[in-house]
Every structure is written in C-alpha cells, then in structure tokens.
Design a protein around this motif. Structure first.
Motif, short mmCIF file in Angstrom:
data_model
loop_
_atom_site.label_atom_id
_atom_site.label_comp_id
_atom_site.label_asym_id
_atom_site.label_seq_id
_atom_site.Cartn_x
_atom_site.Cartn_y
_atom_site.Cartn_z
N LEU A 195 34.31 83.77 29.20
CA LEU A 195 34.48 84.46 27.92
C LEU A 195 34.98 85.89 28.14
O LEU A 195 35.74 86.41 27.32
CB LEU A 195 33.17 84.50 27.14
N LEU A 196 34.56 86.53 29.23
CA LEU A 196 35.04 87.89 29.50
C LEU A 196 36.55 87.91 29.67
O LEU A 196 37.22 88.83 29.18
CB LEU A 196 34.37 88.46 30.75
N ALA B 75 33.66 91.10 22.53
CA ALA B 75 33.39 89.80 21.91
C ALA B 75 32.35 89.02 22.70
O ALA B 75 31.49 88.34 22.12
CB ALA B 75 34.68 89.00 21.78
N THR B 76 32.40 89.11 24.02
CA THR B 76 31.43 88.41 24.86
C THR B 76 30.04 88.99 24.67
O THR B 76 29.05 88.25 24.57
CB THR B 76 31.86 88.47 26.33
N LEU C 258 38.38 98.85 24.97
CA LEU C 258 37.59 99.28 26.13
C LEU C 258 38.41 99.06 27.39
O LEU C 258 38.89 97.96 27.64
CB LEU C 258 36.29 98.48 26.23
N LYS C 259 38.55 100.09 28.19
CA LYS C 259 39.31 100.01 29.43
C LYS C 259 38.35 99.85 30.60
O LYS C 259 38.10 100.78 31.36
CB LYS C 259 40.16 101.28 29.62
N LEU C 260 37.80 98.64 30.69
CA LEU C 260 36.87 98.34 31.77
C LEU C 260 37.55 97.45 32.80
O LEU C 260 38.33 96.57 32.44
CB LEU C 260 35.64 97.60 31.22
N GLN D 164 33.50 96.08 36.28
CA GLN D 164 32.68 96.82 35.33
C GLN D 164 32.21 95.93 34.19
O GLN D 164 31.03 95.94 33.83
CB GLN D 164 33.46 98.01 34.77
N SER D 165 33.12 95.16 33.61
CA SER D 165 32.73 94.31 32.49
C SER D 165 31.74 93.23 32.92
O SER D 165 30.79 92.92 32.20
CB SER D 165 33.95 93.71 31.79
#
Length: 171
Positions: free
Chosen positions: A32-33, A40-41, A66-68, A72-73
């Motif tokens: 999902l990421l 959303a995840t 988001l700039k991950l 990081q995410s």
C-alpha cells in the motif's frame, strides 16, 4: 500416475513458497505504501484500528505532498502500526493523536493516547520487543525515539529524524 501426483505436489509446494514470499515482502514494505503513498496507508491503518477498537484517531500531516524516502515511510508506518497494536492491547484509550511535522531540517512524529499510561519501570527497562524495534528503526534513520507516560494520563511517543537532502527544497 506417479508423475502426475509428483507434479501436483510440486505445484502445491511452489504455490506455498510464492505465498510465503509474498508475505515476507509485505512484511518488509507494505505494498500500500508503494501504491497509495504514506498518507493513504496511514489513514487505512488508523481506520482499521478504529473499526476494531472504537477508539478514534486524529491525524495531522503537513499540507501538500509528503517527500519521504522509502525507508522513512516504511519506518513511520511500522512505528505507527506497532504503537497502535500496543494501544489496542494495553492502553484502554478513548482517543489517539498522530501528528507528523517538519521543523527546519527534521521530521517529527508524535503519537499520543489518553489511555492508562506507561509504567515508569517499563520505560526504564525498555525490554518490550516492540519498543526496542521502534527505537532501532529510528536509529537506522539517524533519528531519536522517546516514549513517556504517566499512570492514568496516557502515553506519548516522539520520534525525530533528519530530512533527506533531496527533500530540503520541499520545506
């Protein structure tokens, strides 16, 4: 007939191996990421939590994309997942707050509940595998992980980590 039976067993073994491999991949980085992104995840995770517990989650994220990084995410997702699991098992919370913010060149994740609180001895021991895992994930990002709680006043988790160089322009 023996060959056909062997082929069926081999086919079943291959199917089982594929399913096992998919579970390992999903455990490493939830698909999902990649497909929906962190926001959303995270919302999906908190909706599932609320459906199971009846405890609402309030999420606050920076405005815009988001700039991950992938690491990081994944780390943020896993920390939220573990924290929500702990809240579900132990906290008896009626509300959870999750806030991700960016301050200068540092990200901060705050996750708080209004539950029974974290025992002081548990904080000092740090022996919970979940807490150890969260701390190690943050250290791997070059960040910090702190958790505090007072009996009857909930628990607050704060994780910070540096913004990657390519994200500085997004601040």
């Amino acid at each position: 007939e023996k060959s056909v039976a062997r082929l069926h067993r081999a086919h079943a073994a291959i199917d089982s191996a594929i399913q096992f491999t998919r579970r390992i991949i999903e455990d490493l980085r939830p698909t999902l990421l990649d497909n929906l992104g962190f926001e959303a995840t995270l919302r999906s995770l908190t909706e599932q939590f609320t459906d199971r517990t009846g405890c609402p989650c309030v999420i606050t994220l920076p405005v815009g994309e988001l700039k991950l990084t992938s690491a990081q995410s994944t780390t943020l997702y896993r920390i939220c997942q573990e924290a929500l699991t702990n809240i579900m098992k132990y906290a008896k919370a009626t509300k959870v707050t999750i806030a991700l913010s960016i301050d200068g060149f540092q990200w901060q994740l705050l996750l708080a509940d209004d539950g029974v609180g974290l025992e002081a001895t548990r904080q000092l021991r740090g022996m919970s595998h979940g807490l150890i895992g969260m701390r190690e994930r943050m250290v791997a990002l070059g960040g910090t992980f702190n958790i505090r709680g007072e009996a009857g006043h909930g628990t607050t988790l704060i994780a910070t980590f540096p913004v990657d160089e390519f994200d500085v322009g997004a601040i």
